[in-house]
Design an enzyme around this catalytic site. Sequence first.
Site, PDB file in Angstrom:
ATOM      1  N   ILE A 156      19.127   5.098 -53.583  1.00  0.00           N
ATOM      2  CA  ILE A 156      18.977   6.057 -54.675  1.00  0.00           C
ATOM      3  C   ILE A 156      19.356   7.443 -54.135  1.00  0.00           C
ATOM      4  CG2 ILE A 156      17.346   6.979 -56.392  1.00  0.00           C
ATOM      5  CD1 ILE A 156      17.729   3.895 -56.576  1.00  0.00           C
ATOM      6  N   TYR A 194       9.727   1.150 -41.196  1.00  0.00           N
ATOM      7  CA  TYR A 194       9.845   1.316 -42.656  1.00  0.00           C
ATOM      8  C   TYR A 194       9.865  -0.050 -43.364  1.00  0.00           C
ATOM      9  CZ  TYR A 194      11.984   3.183 -46.997  1.00  0.00           C
ATOM     10  OH  TYR A 194      12.252   3.537 -48.294  1.00  0.00           O
ATOM     11  N   ALA A 221       8.718  -2.922 -42.207  1.00  0.00           N
ATOM     12  CA  ALA A 221       7.405  -3.574 -42.079  1.00  0.00           C
ATOM     13  C   ALA A 221       6.429  -2.988 -43.091  1.00  0.00           C
ATOM     14  CB  ALA A 221       6.874  -3.397 -40.659  1.00  0.00           C
ATOM     15  N   ALA A 222       6.478  -1.671 -43.273  1.00  0.00           N
ATOM     16  CA  ALA A 222       5.570  -1.017 -44.226  1.00  0.00           C
ATOM     17  C   ALA A 222       5.887  -1.450 -45.658  1.00  0.00           C
ATOM     18  CB  ALA A 222       5.678   0.498 -44.105  1.00  0.00           C
ATOM     19  N   LYS A 223       7.156  -1.527 -46.008  1.00  0.00           N
ATOM     20  CA  LYS A 223       7.540  -1.878 -47.386  1.00  0.00           C
ATOM     21  C   LYS A 223       7.247  -3.355 -47.673  1.00  0.00           C
ATOM     22  CE  LYS A 223       9.047   2.148 -48.744  1.00  0.00           C
ATOM     23  NZ  LYS A 223       8.247   2.918 -49.698  1.00  0.00           N
ATOM     24  N   SER A 232      11.032  -1.162 -51.352  1.00  0.00           N
ATOM     25  CA  SER A 232      12.455  -0.934 -51.042  1.00  0.00           C
ATOM     26  C   SER A 232      13.189  -2.248 -50.927  1.00  0.00           C
ATOM     27  CB  SER A 232      12.589  -0.180 -49.721  1.00  0.00           C
ATOM     28  OG  SER A 232      13.950  -0.129 -49.334  1.00  0.00           O
ATOM     29  N   VAL A 254      -1.439  11.338 -48.030  1.00  0.00           N
ATOM     30  CA  VAL A 254      -1.973   9.994 -48.302  1.00  0.00           C
ATOM     31  C   VAL A 254      -2.320   9.218 -47.030  1.00  0.00           C
ATOM     32  CG1 VAL A 254      -0.848   9.766 -50.552  1.00  0.00           C
ATOM     33  CG2 VAL A 254       0.316   8.914 -48.499  1.00  0.00           C
ATOM     34  N   ARG A 310       9.313  15.803 -55.645  1.00  0.00           N
ATOM     35  CA  ARG A 310      10.780  15.746 -55.716  1.00  0.00           C
ATOM     36  C   ARG A 310      11.217  14.282 -55.797  1.00  0.00           C
ATOM     37  NH1 ARG A 310      10.590  16.911 -49.572  1.00  0.00           N
ATOM     38  NH2 ARG A 310      11.123  14.854 -48.766  1.00  0.00           N
ATOM     39  N   ASN A 312       4.109   6.232 -54.426  1.00  0.00           N
ATOM     40  CA  ASN A 312       5.518   6.584 -54.222  1.00  0.00           C
ATOM     41  C   ASN A 312       5.760   7.308 -52.892  1.00  0.00           C
ATOM     42  OD1 ASN A 312       8.353   7.617 -55.170  1.00  0.00           O
ATOM     43  ND2 ASN A 312       7.177   9.452 -54.673  1.00  0.00           N
TER      44      ASN A 312
HETATM   45  P1  NAI Z   1      11.851  12.036 -50.849  1.00  0.00           P
HETATM   46  O1  NAI Z   1      11.867  12.237 -49.385  1.00  0.00           O
HETATM   47  O2  NAI Z   1      12.807  12.778 -51.728  1.00  0.00           O
HETATM   48  O3  NAI Z   1      10.372  12.248 -51.441  1.00  0.00           O
HETATM   49  C1  NAI Z   1       9.260  11.726 -50.789  1.00  0.00           C
HETATM   50  C2  NAI Z   1       8.006  12.330 -51.385  1.00  0.00           C
HETATM   51  O4  NAI Z   1       6.869  11.830 -50.662  1.00  0.00           O
HETATM   52  C3  NAI Z   1       7.945  13.844 -51.276  1.00  0.00           C
HETATM   53  O5  NAI Z   1       7.379  14.355 -52.468  1.00  0.00           O
HETATM   54  C4  NAI Z   1       7.003  14.077 -50.091  1.00  0.00           C
HETATM   55  O6  NAI Z   1       6.312  15.311 -50.186  1.00  0.00           O
HETATM   56  C5  NAI Z   1       6.057  12.915 -50.263  1.00  0.00           C
HETATM   57  N1  NAI Z   1       5.318  12.548 -49.062  1.00  0.00           N
HETATM   58  C6  NAI Z   1       5.808  12.196 -47.857  1.00  0.00           C
HETATM   59  N2  NAI Z   1       4.806  11.952 -47.004  1.00  0.00           N
HETATM   60  C7  NAI Z   1       3.654  12.155 -47.674  1.00  0.00           C
HETATM   61  C8  NAI Z   1       2.289  12.061 -47.338  1.00  0.00           C
HETATM   62  N3  NAI Z   1       1.858  11.700 -46.107  1.00  0.00           N
HETATM   63  N4  NAI Z   1       1.366  12.326 -48.306  1.00  0.00           N
HETATM   64  C9  NAI Z   1       1.755  12.676 -49.539  1.00  0.00           C
HETATM   65  N5  NAI Z   1       3.033  12.784 -49.915  1.00  0.00           N
HETATM   66  C10 NAI Z   1       3.965  12.531 -48.980  1.00  0.00           C
HETATM   67  O7  NAI Z   1      12.029  10.471 -51.025  1.00  0.00           O
HETATM   68  P2  NAI Z   1      12.468   9.557 -52.264  1.00  0.00           P
HETATM   69  O8  NAI Z   1      13.817   9.059 -51.970  1.00  0.00           O
HETATM   70  O9  NAI Z   1      12.176  10.195 -53.551  1.00  0.00           O
HETATM   71  O10 NAI Z   1      11.470   8.335 -52.017  1.00  0.00           O
HETATM   72  C11 NAI Z   1      10.345   8.039 -52.815  1.00  0.00           C
HETATM   73  C12 NAI Z   1       9.891   6.627 -52.491  1.00  0.00           C
HETATM   74  O11 NAI Z   1      10.949   5.729 -52.787  1.00  0.00           O
HETATM   75  C13 NAI Z   1       9.537   6.418 -51.022  1.00  0.00           C
HETATM   76  O12 NAI Z   1       8.425   5.550 -50.930  1.00  0.00           O
HETATM   77  C14 NAI Z   1      10.782   5.737 -50.478  1.00  0.00           C
HETATM   78  O13 NAI Z   1      10.475   4.951 -49.355  1.00  0.00           O
HETATM   79  C15 NAI Z   1      11.205   4.908 -51.669  1.00  0.00           C
HETATM   80  N6  NAI Z   1      12.574   4.491 -51.651  1.00  0.00           N
HETATM   81  C16 NAI Z   1      13.614   5.387 -51.676  1.00  0.00           C
HETATM   82  C17 NAI Z   1      14.921   4.941 -51.663  1.00  0.00           C
HETATM   83  C18 NAI Z   1      16.092   5.860 -51.701  1.00  0.00           C
HETATM   84  O14 NAI Z   1      17.221   5.344 -51.599  1.00  0.00           O
HETATM   85  N7  NAI Z   1      15.920   7.149 -51.850  1.00  0.00           N
HETATM   86  C19 NAI Z   1      15.232   3.503 -51.617  1.00  0.00           C
HETATM   87  C20 NAI Z   1      14.078   2.655 -51.615  1.00  0.00           C
HETATM   88  C21 NAI Z   1      12.821   3.150 -51.636  1.00  0.00           C
END
Ligand code: NAI
Length: 263
Positions: A204, A171, A173-175, A158, A80, A32, A106
């Site tokens: 986003i 979060y 620290a990880a990024k 991020s 992961v 997603r 991601n």
């Molecule tokens: P989301 O919560 O919609 O999707 C996260 C995805 O990661 C999901 O598919 C979930 O199943 C998967 N996931 C979570 N933990 C997992 C694990 N241990 N092993 C495998 N898959 C795992 O989040 P979104 O917003 O799509 O975020 C994607 C990336 O973008 C993340 O790294 C997030 O930190 C980063 N991000 C998002 C922002 C936002 O505003 N939405 C801003 C900056 C960075």
Amino acid sequence: MSHPAGNPSGHPSGRAGRGLEGRLALVTGGTRGIGNAIARRLLEAGARVVITGRDSAGAEKAAQELVQSGGECRGVALDVSRFDDVQETVKGLEKELGPFAILVNNAGITRDDVVMRMKEEDWDAVLSTNLKGSFACAKAVIRGMMKQRWGRIISVTSIVGGMGNIGQANYVAAKAGAEGLTRTLAREYASRGITANAVAPGFIDTDMTRAMEEAARARLMGQIPMERFGQPEDVAGAVVFLASDEAAYITGQVLHVNGGMLM
Ligand code: NAI
């Protein structure tokens, strides 16, 4: 094998085409949000794509939806944060499909609280998924990329990695760590035709930000010159560019996609 003469793109066909024909890509957390949009754009560019989710039913369903407009996509269960599972799963997939050429780190989670109240388990969970997960995936795919003398490792970090953010010590620290990992991967594997870059999104519109309180969303909006949250496709476009041959001389960089929020 080095680049054939007259083919500086390094692409097997020597043509641009849709750009990524024949390349095998791994997108973690592609079920997603941003990861799903990245998988879609990679498929459109001609790559074969494996997406991962935390359960196999969800991952397979998402993969089926993605291939409706064509291409080859597989959905597999992979947490992961589990280092050994990552090595095993990638090994199994590579045996069947060939070596990965593109890795998109991601997958990410949040467990927010101020430092004073943050629990150790919330620190560990976020670091394990968002940072150790990226290390585990990079380690698993590098050998195959070295053999191809072509590879792209792209980590979704991020905006807050460079700014800090109240309630997100784990979060952030990880990024920030993932950006350091990116620069080191870039130096270690540049001579092998492998680039490593990060894409740092601002805010986003996904499940992650929909979970925020309305007041917090409104406050943030006031800081975004473009006056809108980004869409997952805004991030996906930057990732696909960095995965392409056009970006062959770009490595160790952080590309910000934030509507002007940080400049
Ligand atoms: P989301 O919560 O919609 O999707 C996260 C995805 O990661 C999901 O598919 C979930 O199943 C998967 N996931 C979570 N933990 C997992 C694990 N241990 N092993 C495998 N898959 C795992 O989040 P979104 O917003 O799509 O975020 C994607 C990336 O973008 C993340 O790294 C997030 O930190 C980063 N991000 C998002 C922002 C936002 O505003 N939405 C801003 C900056 C960075």
